[in-house]
Design a protein around this motif. Structure first.
Motif, PDB file in Angstrom:
ATOM      1  N   GLU A 263       0.944  -1.456   0.121  1.00  0.00           N
ATOM      2  CA  GLU A 263      -0.041  -0.048  -0.095  1.00  0.00           C
ATOM      3  C   GLU A 263       0.642   0.902  -0.440  1.00  0.00           C
ATOM      4  O   GLU A 263       1.620   1.491   0.956  1.00  0.00           O
ATOM      5  CB  GLU A 263      -1.030   0.150   1.305  1.00  0.00           C
ATOM      6  CG  GLU A 263      -1.873   0.447   1.560  1.00  0.00           C
ATOM      7  CD  GLU A 263      -2.761   1.860   1.016  1.00  0.00           C
ATOM      8  OE1 GLU A 263      -2.736   2.226  -0.149  1.00  0.00           O
ATOM      9  OE2 GLU A 263      -3.574   1.002   0.803  1.00  0.00           O
ATOM     10  N   ASP A 264       0.778   2.031  -1.812  1.00  0.00           N
ATOM     11  CA  ASP A 264       1.758   2.978  -1.329  1.00  0.00           C
ATOM     12  C   ASP A 264       1.293   4.345  -0.050  1.00  0.00           C
ATOM     13  O   ASP A 264       1.927   5.353  -0.358  1.00  0.00           O
ATOM     14  CB  ASP A 264       1.268   4.035  -2.183  1.00  0.00           C
ATOM     15  CG  ASP A 264       0.509   4.273  -3.045  1.00  0.00           C
ATOM     16  OD1 ASP A 264      -0.616   3.170  -3.023  1.00  0.00           O
ATOM     17  OD2 ASP A 264       0.133   4.911  -3.780  1.00  0.00           O
ATOM     18  N   ASP A 265      -0.554   4.513   0.339  1.00  0.00           N
ATOM     19  CA  ASP A 265      -0.852   5.585   0.838  1.00  0.00           C
ATOM     20  C   ASP A 265      -0.203   6.022   1.960  1.00  0.00           C
ATOM     21  O   ASP A 265      -0.359   4.280   2.771  1.00  0.00           O
ATOM     22  CB  ASP A 265      -2.469   5.906   0.925  1.00  0.00           C
ATOM     23  CG  ASP A 265      -2.730   6.801   1.298  1.00  0.00           C
ATOM     24  OD1 ASP A 265      -2.094   6.892   3.084  1.00  0.00           O
ATOM     25  OD2 ASP A 265      -3.468   7.252   1.085  1.00  0.00           O
TER      26      ASP A 265
ATOM     27  N   LEU B  62      -2.893  -6.529  -1.037  1.00  0.00           N
ATOM     28  CA  LEU B  62      -2.088  -5.833  -2.584  1.00  0.00           C
ATOM     29  C   LEU B  62      -3.313  -4.852  -2.825  1.00  0.00           C
ATOM     30  O   LEU B  62      -4.529  -5.366  -3.667  1.00  0.00           O
ATOM     31  CB  LEU B  62      -2.201  -6.610  -3.418  1.00  0.00           C
ATOM     32  CG  LEU B  62      -1.386  -6.209  -5.166  1.00  0.00           C
ATOM     33  CD1 LEU B  62      -0.047  -5.411  -4.536  1.00  0.00           C
ATOM     34  CD2 LEU B  62      -1.779  -7.427  -5.585  1.00  0.00           C
ATOM     35  N   ASP B  63      -3.006  -3.091  -3.208  1.00  0.00           N
ATOM     36  CA  ASP B  63      -3.086  -2.810  -2.973  1.00  0.00           C
ATOM     37  C   ASP B  63      -3.179  -2.613  -5.386  1.00  0.00           C
ATOM     38  O   ASP B  63      -2.614  -2.490  -5.228  1.00  0.00           O
ATOM     39  CB  ASP B  63      -2.946  -0.876  -2.829  1.00  0.00           C
ATOM     40  CG  ASP B  63      -3.767  -0.315  -3.436  1.00  0.00           C
ATOM     41  OD1 ASP B  63      -4.558   0.519  -3.200  1.00  0.00           O
ATOM     42  OD2 ASP B  63      -2.876   1.266  -2.672  1.00  0.00           O
ATOM     43  N   LEU B  64      -4.088  -1.785  -5.460  1.00  0.00           N
ATOM     44  CA  LEU B  64      -4.348  -2.176  -7.306  1.00  0.00           C
ATOM     45  C   LEU B  64      -2.934  -1.184  -7.450  1.00  0.00           C
ATOM     46  O   LEU B  64      -2.223  -0.920  -8.292  1.00  0.00           O
ATOM     47  CB  LEU B  64      -5.206  -2.410  -7.932  1.00  0.00           C
ATOM     48  CG  LEU B  64      -6.019  -3.704  -7.357  1.00  0.00           C
ATOM     49  CD1 LEU B  64      -7.348  -3.536  -8.046  1.00  0.00           C
ATOM     50  CD2 LEU B  64      -4.335  -4.695  -8.271  1.00  0.00           C
TER      51      LEU B  64
ATOM     52  N   VAL C 213     -13.156  -3.161  -1.290  1.00  0.00           N
ATOM     53  CA  VAL C 213     -13.235  -2.119  -1.918  1.00  0.00           C
ATOM     54  C   VAL C 213     -13.298  -1.047  -0.956  1.00  0.00           C
ATOM     55  O   VAL C 213     -14.075  -0.871  -0.005  1.00  0.00           O
ATOM     56  CB  VAL C 213     -14.696  -1.676  -2.954  1.00  0.00           C
ATOM     57  CG1 VAL C 213     -14.770  -1.171  -3.914  1.00  0.00           C
ATOM     58  CG2 VAL C 213     -14.866  -3.452  -3.944  1.00  0.00           C
ATOM     59  N   LYS C 214     -12.117   0.111  -0.887  1.00  0.00           N
ATOM     60  CA  LYS C 214     -11.919   1.059  -0.558  1.00  0.00           C
ATOM     61  C   LYS C 214     -13.227   1.865  -0.224  1.00  0.00           C
ATOM     62  O   LYS C 214     -13.744   1.355  -1.466  1.00  0.00           O
ATOM     63  CB  LYS C 214     -10.677   1.615  -0.957  1.00  0.00           C
ATOM     64  CG  LYS C 214      -9.408   1.541  -0.409  1.00  0.00           C
ATOM     65  CD  LYS C 214      -8.495   1.757  -0.830  1.00  0.00           C
ATOM     66  CE  LYS C 214      -7.009   1.480  -1.092  1.00  0.00           C
ATOM     67  NZ  LYS C 214      -6.099   2.483  -1.032  1.00  0.00           N
ATOM     68  N   PRO C 215     -14.327   2.339   0.684  1.00  0.00           N
ATOM     69  CA  PRO C 215     -14.094   2.076   2.012  1.00  0.00           C
ATOM     70  C   PRO C 215     -13.838   0.724   2.075  1.00  0.00           C
ATOM     71  O   PRO C 215     -15.165   0.639   1.990  1.00  0.00           O
ATOM     72  CB  PRO C 215     -14.354   2.926   3.181  1.00  0.00           C
ATOM     73  CG  PRO C 215     -15.389   3.751   2.280  1.00  0.00           C
ATOM     74  CD  PRO C 215     -15.363   3.355   0.657  1.00  0.00           C
TER      75      PRO C 215
HETATM   76 CA    CA Z   1      -3.105   3.324  -3.603  1.00  0.00          CA
END
Ligand code: CA
Length: 241
Positions: free
Chosen positions: A7-9, A47-49, A96-98
């Protein structure tokens, strides 16, 4: 249980990490696709896409070429097509976020339980099971042999048996169809058996997995689509008899 969080955030990653650690998981966090591919995959991958360096789908595909570790895709993209693609590429589930943390933990437990059940029956720790009658564990449909105890599928082509590399879901689906060769399984039955009774995803997911199995079996004739009903397994008429 070790979770690889991709996750990049930073704010999502740190709050998710804290929650996971609080729930008893050990967490390895990476922020890019390349780091994910190079990392210890652990027991489950979240895994965040949407990653900065690579498309999450490519990360998913890359992991799948080296490991059957359960992968749960975390996506902000809610479109049905994206969901199907995520599963077709070998992810085991998605949120799915959130999403609620409790929902995520339930999904982690579900996918890892299935993976552990598969690994346990394949491992040497279960030698004590050798006493039991194997006949229920092995299904033979023409040149196709499905061993539920070891989770191995072999297909004999021109007298040579080759092992098929199926994903856990593909294995469950093929195994379910093979319970009763020739009988039609409805999409609903397949979804409930292979996924969960509370699955809310698109039934197109079934088609994506059927396509994957057909490709690996090398002959689309193995799984016949019965329009408006579902699918059935049968030995293709050409080249095997
Ligand atoms: Ca992201």
């Amino acid at each position: 249980m070790q979770v690889l969080l991709v996750e990049d955030d930073p704010s999502i990653a740190s709050s998710l990490s804290d929650s996971l650690v609080g729930a008893g998981f050990s967490v390895v966090h990476v922020a890019t696709g390349q780091e994910a591919i190079d990392a210890d995959l652990g027991d489950v991958v979240l895994l965040d896409l949407g990653l900065p360096d690579m498309d999450g789908y490519d990360v998913c595909r890359a992991i799948r070429t080296v490991s059957n570790v359960p992968i749960i895709v975390i996506t902000a993209r809610g479109e049905e097509l994206d969901r199907v693609l995520g599963l077709e590429l070998g992810a085991d589930d998605y949120v799915v976020k959130p999403f609620g943390f409790r929902e995520l933990v339930a999904r982690i437990r579900a996918v890892t339980r299935r993976a552990h059940a598969a690994a346990a029956v394949a491992g040497p720790a279960n030698d004590d099971r050798d006493d039991r009658d194997d006949s229920d564990d092995i299904v033979i449909v023409g040149p196709l042999r499905i061993d539920r105890r070891t989770h191995r599928v072999t297909l004999e082509v021109a007298g040579v048996a080759g092992e098929l590399a199926l994903t856990p879901k593909e294995f469950e689906l093929l195994s379910f169809l093979a319970d009763d060769p020739g009988a039609v399984r409805t999409r609903t039955d397949i979804v409930e058996h292979v996924w969960d009774a509370n699955w809310f995803g698109p039934t197109k997911t079934v088609d994506a997995h059927v396509a994957g199995i057909r490709r690996k079996l090398g002959d689309a004739g193995w799984i016949e689509a019965v329009r408006g009903v579902g699918f059935r397994l049968e030995v293709p008429s050409i080249g095997t008899e």
